[in-house]
Design a protein around this motif. Structure first.
Motif, PDB file in Angstrom:
ATOM      1  N   ARG A 145      17.793  -0.018  36.043  1.00  0.00           N
ATOM      2  CA  ARG A 145      16.942  -0.394  35.157  1.00  0.00           C
ATOM      3  C   ARG A 145      15.810   0.725  34.457  1.00  0.00           C
ATOM      4  O   ARG A 145      15.126   1.073  33.593  1.00  0.00           O
ATOM      5  CB  ARG A 145      15.757  -1.539  34.786  1.00  0.00           C
ATOM      6  CG  ARG A 145      16.561  -2.935  35.171  1.00  0.00           C
ATOM      7  CD  ARG A 145      15.675  -3.772  34.911  1.00  0.00           C
ATOM      8  NE  ARG A 145      15.934  -5.462  33.864  1.00  0.00           N
ATOM      9  CZ  ARG A 145      15.162  -6.723  34.155  1.00  0.00           C
ATOM     10  NH1 ARG A 145      14.604  -6.685  34.882  1.00  0.00           N
ATOM     11  NH2 ARG A 145      15.770  -7.329  33.311  1.00  0.00           N
ATOM     12  N   ALA A 146      15.614   1.741  35.524  1.00  0.00           N
ATOM     13  CA  ALA A 146      14.981   2.613  35.437  1.00  0.00           C
ATOM     14  C   ALA A 146      15.334   3.478  35.954  1.00  0.00           C
ATOM     15  O   ALA A 146      16.816   3.823  35.411  1.00  0.00           O
ATOM     16  CB  ALA A 146      13.938   2.723  36.482  1.00  0.00           C
ATOM     17  N   GLY A 147      14.393   4.780  34.724  1.00  0.00           N
ATOM     18  CA  GLY A 147      15.185   5.668  34.488  1.00  0.00           C
ATOM     19  C   GLY A 147      15.325   6.515  35.858  1.00  0.00           C
ATOM     20  O   GLY A 147      16.962   6.956  35.832  1.00  0.00           O
ATOM     21  N   ALA A 148      14.965   6.818  36.560  1.00  0.00           N
ATOM     22  CA  ALA A 148      15.081   7.160  37.679  1.00  0.00           C
ATOM     23  C   ALA A 148      16.679   6.754  38.290  1.00  0.00           C
ATOM     24  O   ALA A 148      17.394   7.135  38.415  1.00  0.00           O
ATOM     25  CB  ALA A 148      14.020   6.792  38.799  1.00  0.00           C
ATOM     26  N   ASP A 149      16.958   5.876  38.190  1.00  0.00           N
ATOM     27  CA  ASP A 149      18.331   5.320  39.056  1.00  0.00           C
ATOM     28  C   ASP A 149      19.460   5.645  37.699  1.00  0.00           C
ATOM     29  O   ASP A 149      20.591   6.122  38.216  1.00  0.00           O
ATOM     30  CB  ASP A 149      18.183   3.304  38.459  1.00  0.00           C
ATOM     31  CG  ASP A 149      17.158   2.953  39.008  1.00  0.00           C
ATOM     32  OD1 ASP A 149      16.662   3.495  40.318  1.00  0.00           O
ATOM     33  OD2 ASP A 149      16.485   1.730  39.222  1.00  0.00           O
ATOM     34  N   VAL A 150      19.287   5.669  36.581  1.00  0.00           N
ATOM     35  CA  VAL A 150      20.258   6.505  35.992  1.00  0.00           C
ATOM     36  C   VAL A 150      20.598   7.588  35.645  1.00  0.00           C
ATOM     37  O   VAL A 150      21.676   8.227  35.945  1.00  0.00           O
ATOM     38  CB  VAL A 150      20.172   5.640  33.930  1.00  0.00           C
ATOM     39  CG1 VAL A 150      21.146   6.534  33.658  1.00  0.00           C
ATOM     40  CG2 VAL A 150      20.190   4.037  34.025  1.00  0.00           C
ATOM     41  N   ALA A 151      19.107   8.284  35.788  1.00  0.00           N
ATOM     42  CA  ALA A 151      19.094   9.727  35.573  1.00  0.00           C
ATOM     43  C   ALA A 151      19.756  10.527  37.561  1.00  0.00           C
ATOM     44  O   ALA A 151      20.773  11.282  37.036  1.00  0.00           O
ATOM     45  CB  ALA A 151      17.523  10.621  36.249  1.00  0.00           C
ATOM     46  N   HIS A 182      11.043   9.782  30.896  1.00  0.00           N
ATOM     47  CA  HIS A 182      11.664  10.454  29.850  1.00  0.00           C
ATOM     48  C   HIS A 182      11.622  11.763  30.686  1.00  0.00           C
ATOM     49  O   HIS A 182      12.133  12.530  30.937  1.00  0.00           O
ATOM     50  CB  HIS A 182      10.505  11.073  28.496  1.00  0.00           C
ATOM     51  CG  HIS A 182      11.008  12.143  27.795  1.00  0.00           C
ATOM     52  ND1 HIS A 182      10.180  13.691  28.150  1.00  0.00           N
ATOM     53  CD2 HIS A 182      11.643  12.255  26.956  1.00  0.00           C
ATOM     54  CE1 HIS A 182      10.567  13.877  27.233  1.00  0.00           C
ATOM     55  NE2 HIS A 182      11.642  13.504  26.027  1.00  0.00           N
ATOM     56  N   ALA A 183      10.801  11.331  31.930  1.00  0.00           N
ATOM     57  CA  ALA A 183      11.008  12.759  32.607  1.00  0.00           C
ATOM     58  C   ALA A 183      12.328  13.062  33.031  1.00  0.00           C
ATOM     59  O   ALA A 183      12.746  14.273  33.616  1.00  0.00           O
ATOM     60  CB  ALA A 183       9.687  13.161  33.756  1.00  0.00           C
ATOM     61  N   VAL A 184      12.686  11.812  33.802  1.00  0.00           N
ATOM     62  CA  VAL A 184      13.753  12.251  34.304  1.00  0.00           C
ATOM     63  C   VAL A 184      15.332  12.181  33.580  1.00  0.00           C
ATOM     64  O   VAL A 184      16.217  12.585  33.791  1.00  0.00           O
ATOM     65  CB  VAL A 184      14.418  11.180  35.491  1.00  0.00           C
ATOM     66  CG1 VAL A 184      12.947  11.035  37.133  1.00  0.00           C
ATOM     67  CG2 VAL A 184      13.577   9.646  35.762  1.00  0.00           C
ATOM     68  N   LEU A 185      14.606  11.482  32.773  1.00  0.00           N
ATOM     69  CA  LEU A 185      15.985  10.922  31.135  1.00  0.00           C
ATOM     70  C   LEU A 185      15.961  12.435  30.802  1.00  0.00           C
ATOM     71  O   LEU A 185      17.463  12.432  30.112  1.00  0.00           O
ATOM     72  CB  LEU A 185      15.676   9.805  30.732  1.00  0.00           C
ATOM     73  CG  LEU A 185      16.192   8.816  32.111  1.00  0.00           C
ATOM     74  CD1 LEU A 185      15.415   7.698  30.770  1.00  0.00           C
ATOM     75  CD2 LEU A 185      17.580   8.288  32.142  1.00  0.00           C
TER      76      LEU A 185
END
Length: 262
Positions: A145-151, A182-185
């Motif tokens: 779910r988190a951007g960090a996970d997908v990034a 946004h920072a990680v994605l």
């Protein structure tokens, strides 16, 4: 800001009506849900695909994405998933769509195993997607779910044709602040999906601005030419209000939020 809406909000609607909705309400693009119960799916013939592409071209509406349901992190053999993903990439190419959407779907697996599954499959699919001029986007969803996970997955793949789709509801549910998402994605970002809900416990779709999701904070992070797609989950919530009656107000709300700050 360029605006689109997902056909998840108008289940089963004929293509001509979808295009008319986009034109009448000022949306430049559409995200097409690619499922056998919808008018557009991988089972269409070459002639049917050409007809769909021509309808959108005549209407002046862009097909932003073919939204598929491949779960790239899930347990199972790679080849069936790669075959399904190739079919979606081919459909996107034939329709003139820029992207294919995939889900993680790694629930129940060790996170490292799920990450490895997704990175391996996306990496294997990337060269074919590049040949066909289509970008595969992994959505912030379910097990990631988190951007960090997908990034983390997309960064491991390290291919320009594999990117990220930011569904702001899921990053919010993960407890991630918009600026952090946004920072990680940002290095991988294809576009953003917006929506609104009443609470973490009540995710029935609402008109944009009627719920709790941080729409403004998310839009503030984006470049002026970014695509923003309203994914109104009418298919999963049949008692929700009809999307067509909400589209104009939703467009105006997004444009207000996305306007340059004085």
């Amino acid at each position: 800001m360029k605006l689109a809406f997902s056909t998840l909000g108008v289940p089963g609607m004929p293509i001509a009506d979808v295009i008319r909705l986009a034109v009448d309400h000022g949306y430049q693009g559409v995200e097409l849900r690619a499922h056998p119960e919808e008018p557009v799916h991988p089972g269409l013939s070459s002639a049917e695909r050409a007809d769909v592409a021509e309808e959108f071209k005549k209407g002046g509406v862009e097909i932003l994405t073919v939204a598929g349901y491949v779960r790239v992190a899930a347990e199972g053999d790679d080849q069936p998933m790669l075959d399904e993903l190739a079919g979606l990439v081919e459909l996107a190419r034939d329709l003139g769509a820029s992207h294919v959407r995939v889900f993680p779907g790694g629930g129940g697996l060790d996170p490292e195993v799920a990450d490895a599954n997704a990175a391996r499959r996306l990496g294997a699919a990337a060269p074919y997607a590049a040949d066909l001029g289509v970008r595969i986007l992994l959505e912030t969803h379910d097990s990631h779910r988190a951007g960090a996970d997908v990034a983390r997955i997309v960064g491991t793949v390290g291919h320009r044709q594999v990117g990220a789709l930011w569904d702001i509801m899921h990053t919010w549910l993960a407890g991630e602040e918009p600026v952090a998402s946004h920072a990680v994605l940002a290095p991988h970002l294809g576009y953003v999906q917006v929506k609104d809900i009443a609470s973490a416990e009540d995710t029935e779709p609402l008109a944009l601005g009627a719920g709790v999701l941080p729409l403004g904070a998310c839009l503030d992070t984006l470049d002026a030419d970014s695509w923003v797609c309203w994914e109104y989950e009418k298919r999963w919530h049949p008692h929700a209000a009809e999307l067509p009656g909400l589209l104009s107000a939703g467009r105006e709300h997004l444009l207000r939020l996305g306007a340059p700050k004085q």
